[in-house]
Design an enzyme around this catalytic site. Structure first.
Site, mmCIF file in Angstrom:
data_model
loop_
_atom_site.group_PDB
_atom_site.id
_atom_site.type_symbol
_atom_site.label_atom_id
_atom_site.label_comp_id
_atom_site.label_asym_id
_atom_site.label_seq_id
_atom_site.Cartn_x
_atom_site.Cartn_y
_atom_site.Cartn_z
ATOM 1 N N TRP A 1 5.624 59.631 40.349
ATOM 2 C CA TRP A 1 6.112 59.137 41.642
ATOM 3 C C TRP A 1 6.869 60.214 42.389
ATOM 4 O O TRP A 1 6.743 60.338 43.612
ATOM 5 C CB TRP A 1 6.967 57.879 41.454
ATOM 6 C CG TRP A 1 6.189 56.771 40.812
ATOM 7 C CD1 TRP A 1 6.429 56.195 39.598
ATOM 8 C CD2 TRP A 1 5.013 56.127 41.321
ATOM 9 N NE1 TRP A 1 5.489 55.240 39.339
ATOM 10 C CE2 TRP A 1 4.611 55.169 40.376
ATOM 11 C CE3 TRP A 1 4.266 56.265 42.494
ATOM 12 C CZ2 TRP A 1 3.485 54.349 40.553
ATOM 13 C CZ3 TRP A 1 3.145 55.454 42.682
ATOM 14 C CH2 TRP A 1 2.768 54.514 41.715
ATOM 15 N N ASP B 1 14.521 57.021 44.902
ATOM 16 C CA ASP B 1 13.493 56.002 44.686
ATOM 17 C C ASP B 1 13.915 55.203 43.451
ATOM 18 O O ASP B 1 13.842 55.688 42.335
ATOM 19 C CB ASP B 1 12.137 56.691 44.471
ATOM 20 C CG ASP B 1 11.015 55.707 44.100
ATOM 21 O OD1 ASP B 1 11.284 54.484 44.022
ATOM 22 O OD2 ASP B 1 9.878 56.178 43.894
ATOM 23 N N LYS C 1 8.747 45.519 41.302
ATOM 24 C CA LYS C 1 9.153 45.893 39.953
ATOM 25 C C LYS C 1 10.354 45.070 39.471
ATOM 26 O O LYS C 1 10.429 44.714 38.322
ATOM 27 C CB LYS C 1 9.487 47.383 39.868
ATOM 28 C CG LYS C 1 8.387 48.304 40.378
ATOM 29 C CD LYS C 1 7.346 48.616 39.318
ATOM 30 C CE LYS C 1 6.091 49.264 39.893
ATOM 31 N NZ LYS C 1 6.302 50.432 40.724
HETATM 32 C C1 LIG Z 1 5.555 51.542 41.475
HETATM 33 C C2 LIG Z 1 6.358 52.673 41.963
HETATM 34 C C3 LIG Z 1 6.105 53.293 43.204
HETATM 35 C C4 LIG Z 1 4.960 52.883 44.095
HETATM 36 O O1 LIG Z 1 5.245 51.722 44.727
HETATM 37 P P1 LIG Z 1 4.216 51.073 45.788
HETATM 38 O O2 LIG Z 1 5.011 49.926 46.276
HETATM 39 O O3 LIG Z 1 2.985 50.719 45.036
HETATM 40 O O4 LIG Z 1 3.960 52.088 46.836
HETATM 41 C C5 LIG Z 1 6.936 54.315 43.603
HETATM 42 N N1 LIG Z 1 7.941 54.743 42.830
HETATM 43 C C6 LIG Z 1 8.219 54.189 41.638
HETATM 44 C C7 LIG Z 1 9.358 54.695 40.825
HETATM 45 C C8 LIG Z 1 7.431 53.140 41.167
HETATM 46 O O5 LIG Z 1 7.694 52.585 39.970
#
Ligand SMILES: *Cc1c(COP(=O)(O)O)cnc(C)c1O
Length: 355
Positions: A100, A167, A191
């Site tokens: 990511w 993030d 998540k």
């Molecule tokens: C799942 C995830 C993403 C991607 O998220 P989307 O909503 O599918 O764009 C980005 N960063 C992390 C840490 C993730 O676990």
């Protein structure tokens, strides 16, 4: 039969939240209308949005500190670009701890210079780099708090004078941090807080308005702040379910209460991974292990079919590792009960005894 849902995302949500969401889809607030067939400008929905924004800030301890909470669309993946669009004038610093982070770097490079302060890429991202230095002339520093795919997690965040952007898609609301150290936090809802379709962005307003480029409205945080996260039609269902999850968390006692349970779950599983000779953890440094996503391998390939069969019989779902890593991954998000981890540990012990 009860399922134990270890899926990495979209993932488990509290049963009570699913129940209330289902009711709201049929009859929202006893209005005789569905949540998803009313105007997003209606009083009932505006209240949902306001509550969801306020409660996110409340959980993070960021009320009245110059922050705004937004519920945007495009996933965390669009934030990779939006962060750079709104904040990157010349140069930005990124810590690369996994897939990511790598993707975030790729988007930022479209708009300026990226300094990768450290990376664990050559070791297949199985540890979190430490002791790197962050250039103070960069516009911001970006990191990924929890590496969902490889199963590492940042325990201690660096000190820096420049805005820190994080993030937190896969560990937001799972542990207590000093969230005021961050100038911008973003997290795809799917998540740890709701269904796919919305992304929580918590941004400190004073970092905005400093880049010279023209920013398209939909990518402009300031536009979304001014419109109270209603510049266009928000993902009404995802926002509502996220609100219910945040309320569920509040009823439990908030982040500090859920963190205790999350610690118990992680300890129970990692102790078994370390004790049981059939299994081996993927992450090199014990202190870097993620408490949300535990990655591990089965040492004996011949037992794979047996283990998988036991998992199925126990009602365990979603334990396969990410396709880029293989092995197993147990995602233990907030809504996963300790009992589910115990069922997994029991299966690991049963396979050991049978072997
Ligand atoms: C799942 C995830 C993403 C991607 O998220 P989307 O909503 O599918 O764009 C980005 N960063 C992390 C840490 C993730 O676990």
């Amino acid at each position: 039969m009860k399922k134990h849902n270890f899926s990495a995302g979209p993932c488990i949500l509290p049963q009570s939240v699913l129940q209330k969401s289902a009711e709201a889809v049929l009859n929202f607030n006893n209005s005789g209308l569905s949540l998803i067939e009313i105007s997003h400008r209606s009083k009932d929905f505006v209240e949902v949005m306001d509550n969801a924004r306020n409660l996110a800030l409340e959980h993070l301890g960021l009320q009245n500190k110059g922050y705004h909470a937004l519920y945007l669309q495009g996933g965390a993946s669009l934030e990779f670009l939006m962060v750079a669009y709104n904040l990157l004038e010349k140069k930005a610093a990124y810590l690369n701890t996994g897939t990511w982070s790598d993707k975030a770097i790729k988007e930022a490079k479209l708009l300026g210079e990226v300094v990768e302060v450290a990376t664990s890429k050559s070791d297949n991202f199985n540890f979190v780099p430490k002791n790197y230095s962050i250039p103070e002339d960069a516009d911001y520093f970006h990191c990924t708090s929890n590496n969902t795919i490889f199963g590492t997690q940042i325990r201690t965040f660096p000190e820096t004078k420049i805005p820190m952007i994080c993030d937190m898609s896969s560990d937001i609301f799972s542990r207590q941090l000093d969230f005021s150290k961050f100038s911008l936090i973003y997290a795809g809802a799917q998540k740890n807080m709701g269904p796919a379709g919305t992304t929580l962005v918590v941004v400190k307003e004073d970092i905005l308005g400093k880049v010279s480029r023209a920013i398209p409205s939909m990518l402009n945080y300031k536009v979304h702040i001014d419109k109270e996260s209603m510049f266009n039609t928000p993902a009404v269902f995802s926002v509502y379910v996220s609100l219910l999850t945040l309320e569920w968390l509040k009823d439990l006692g908030g982040i500090s209460a859920i963190e205790k349970v999350n610690n118990q779950k992680a300890e129970l599983l990692y102790n078994e991974i370390d004790r049981n000779p059939l299994f081996e953890g993927f992450v090199a440094n014990i202190e870097d292990r993620s408490k949300m996503n535990a990655t591990f391998n089965l040492n004996n390939d011949e037992l794979k079919a047996t283990f998988d069969d036991h998992l199925k019989q126990a009602g365990i779902n979603g334990l396969n590792g990410h396709r880029s890593v293989g092995g197993y991954r147990a995602s233990m998000y907030n809504a996963l009960p300790l009992e589910s981890v115990q069922v997994l540990v029991d299966v690991m012990q049963a396979v050991e005894k049978g072997a």
